[in-house]
Each structure stands twice: as C-alpha cells, then as structure tokens.
Write an enzyme that holds these catalytic residues in place. Structure first.
Site, PDB file in Angstrom:
ATOM      1  CG  ASN A   1      -1.817  -1.219   0.976  1.00 59.11           C
ATOM      2  OD1 ASN A   1      -2.212  -1.674   0.213  1.00 59.11           O
ATOM      3  ND2 ASN A   1      -2.274  -1.316   2.538  1.00 59.11           N
ATOM      4  CB  THR A   2       3.944   2.047   2.038  1.00 59.04           C
ATOM      5  OG1 THR A   2       3.028   2.248   3.363  1.00 59.04           O
ATOM      6  CG2 THR A   2       4.999   3.146   1.882  1.00 59.04           C
TER       7      THR A   2
ATOM      8  N   GLY B   1      -2.614   4.803   7.597  1.00 60.83           N
ATOM      9  CA  GLY B   1      -1.075   4.745   7.920  1.00 60.83           C
ATOM     10  C   GLY B   1      -0.257   4.325   6.830  1.00 60.83           C
ATOM     11  CG  ASP B   2      -0.579   0.607   5.281  1.00 56.52           C
ATOM     12  OD1 ASP B   2       0.363   0.632   6.128  1.00 56.52           O
ATOM     13  OD2 ASP B   2      -1.560  -0.041   4.949  1.00 56.52           O
ATOM     14  CB  ALA B   3      -2.146   6.918   2.796  1.00 58.69           C
TER      15      ALA B   3
END
Length: 352
Positions: free
Chosen positions: A83-84, A305-307
């Site tokens: 995702n990150t 949080g991943d973003a």
C-alpha cells in the site's frame, strides 16, 4: 521452489532502477463491512491486526470464505508495505518505486501484479509454486478496521531473492520496510540494512502493528541498529513501551521515542489519528497538527497509516524537508481515507 514473477507490461519498468525500494508482505485484501457481533464471534477488536498461522485449524480461518457472501465484499491489492509503495508511486511516478515480497503462482498474484503495474510500481516478486498468495480480511465497523492475516506465500521470502536483484538495491536511494516482514525474514531486512548503513542511505522501518514489538521483539532488536527513521502509531508505541519494560506513561510518545533513539541519530515519527504527529530526535521534539477533514468525506480509514508512510517516503525521495514530507504524508492519508480500502484517487492530484 521459487522464481521471479514478471509481466510483459512491466518490461520497461524492469529496465529502470527505482529510487525507493520497499520490502514487506504482499497480500490480497478481502474487505467487507461487519457488525460488532461478528467481531465478538471471533474475539476480535474493532481496530487491531492479528496474524494467523498458515495451515492451522484456527476458527478464524473461516472468515475468508464467510466474507465472500457479504454484499459489499471488495478485493484490493494490499499488504501494508505494498500500500505504501503504491502511495509513494502515486506521487513519484512510474518506475520510481520497487517492491519486494513473496507470492503464490496463482490468479491472486496476477491481480496484485496488475495493480502494481497500474500504479507504476516495479514488482520484484519471489514466486512460490506450491503455496497460495497471502490474504488479509479487513473487517470494517464504522471508521475502524480489524485485520486478520494469513501470510501464505508471503511467509516464504528469502534473502537470496534480494541477491538476484541486487542491482536494484544498490541503485536505490531509500529503503522502506513494513514491520510485518519482521515475522517473515529478519535476515532479509538486515541484509538491506547493512547495505544502507555502509552506503549512508536512509533506512525506514514502520512498526505496522502492536503485535510486532509484543511478539517479535527479538527480530526488532536485530533490525533497529540499521534503522534511521522509525514510523509507528500511538498503539504501536504503547506496545513497544510494554514489551521493552519502559516505566514511562504508555501515552508519553516523546519518552517512548527517546527510548527507541537512545544515543543514536534516529528520527522517530509517531502518528496519532487526528492528534498531532510527533517527531523526535536525540536533540529535538516537535509536533505537526493534522489538517482537519470534514467527517462526511471519510469513507474508509483502512490503510491511512500506509498512505501517510507513502507520502512521507515520496517527500524524502524528492529531497523535501522532513516537515514537508510529513505534510505530504498527511495529505496522502487524507486522500486515501476518502477512497474504499487502501487506495488513492484515480485522477492524479498534485501536492501543493
């Protein structure tokens, strides 16, 4: 047995060396809205993450099949680090982000590969022929999500796969590690960390979930000496404080950060939902308020949080100041929570 998964549409990307290399566990997210009774059925918390043992007879294994019957079930290319990676590529553009992880040789990994292609992420998958691609059930209740993960093939990544693509490693400028990979191959993280330390390249570790410091403390201890930036949220900070026997208040983010830093030159970044992001070094401590977002615009906080980490890493790769990179992380997180799942707007928006 394993091989590297490639695809003709990525051929141009494979001739490029990414500026940012990420390592974590690629998973297919199976997402659905559930009620509190469903969470109670499996003794799950509304905003938590747990890891199942692949092949076990844990009753929670039934969740993956049960979700298929839910009316709003959705499938998203996921895994925290992936995702990150997609978030960073949303800002940096095609071929600037490379992603290592292990998948199965099945239709699910093909879906993950297609999603990365579309996002401009260079997939460097190790492929397991006899093990299925990992999956994560994202159980949504309101703005909360409970994640139940079966790593599957993701649990079989080996350091030798890095060696096969060492040119991508040596040409990278930044490294980002999803803490979930501490459950898989700490040796691979150390291998990247040693290269980063020898060459002076920033090495970023996200704790990813409270159970990482709780149950993988030894792996965390092995990796932390190579880490230059730690990213975590307040729950993961509290879990670290408990696991390492800190006597400070478990909500004292600055004190916990100072313990992680010790005498090193690390930077610790603690996100705290809508509360200010806390940034601590050996000599400084700062907080950065989160820009408010109209609650009516919030669709799904899964992957926020991943973003944030994606925006942060993109800013750092672009040579922005840490303050600007954090603002970019908050900006991308705000965009992500207005989408379904850990996703980003289909229309490219520019940070300004």
């Amino acid at each position: 047995m394993f091989k590297t998964l490639t695809k003709s549409s990525t051929s141009k990307l494979f001739r490029m060396s990414p500026s940012l290399v990420c390592l974590c566990n690629p998973l297919l997210d199976i997402q659905a809205t559930v009620n509190d009774e469903y969470l109670q059925k499996y003794n799950l918390k509304a905003n938590d993450a747990i890891l199942l043992e692949t092949g076990s007879d844990d009753p929670k294994m039934a969740i993956y099949d049960e979700l298929l019957a839910f009316p709003d079930v959705k499938f998203v290319a996921g895994g925290a680090g992936q995702n990150t990676a997609r978030g960073a590529a949303y800002i940096l553009g095609n071929g600037q982000v490379g992603y290592f992880g292990s998948v199965g040789e099945d239709k699910f990994s093909q879906k993950l590969l297609s999603e990365n292609d579309a996002a401009g992420v260079l997939s460097l998958y190790q492929v397991q022929k006899d093990i299925s691609t990992g999956k994560c059930a994202a159980l949504i209740t309101g703005h909360n999500r409970s994640l139940v993960t079966d790593l599957g093939a993701a649990n079989h990544f080996k350091p030798e796969h890095l060696e096969k693509h060492w040119n991508e490693v040596t040409n990278a400028k930044y490294f980002y590690i999803g803490g979930f990979h501490l459950t898989v191959s700490p040796e691979s993280i150390v291998k990247l960390g040693q290269h980063a330390k020898e060459t002076g390249k920033p090495f970023v570790l996200n704790f990813s979930a409270p159970f990482i410091p709780q149950f993988f403390k030894d792996a965390l201890i092995k990796v932390l000496p190579y880490v230059s930036i730690v990213v975590a949220n307040e729950s993961e900070a509290a879990a670290y404080a408990e696991a390492f026997g800190l006597t400070c208040d478990k909500e004292d983010l600055v004190a916990i950060a100072k313990s992680i830093i010790g005498t090193s030159e690390k930077t610790v970044i603690f996100t705290h939902g809508l509360e200010p992001t806390v940034v601590v070094t050996k000599d400084t401590e700062k907080s950065f308020p989160v820009k408010p977002l109209d609650p009516s615009k919030i669709v799904d906080t899964n992957g926020a949080g991943d973003a944030f980490a994606g925006g942060l890493m993109a800013g750092l790769v672009q040579g922005k100041s840490l303050e600007t990179a954090i603002d970019m992380g908050q900006w991308l997180a705000a965009l992500s929570i207005q989408e379904v799942g850990p996703s980003y707007p289909k229309t490219k928006l520019e940070y300004a």
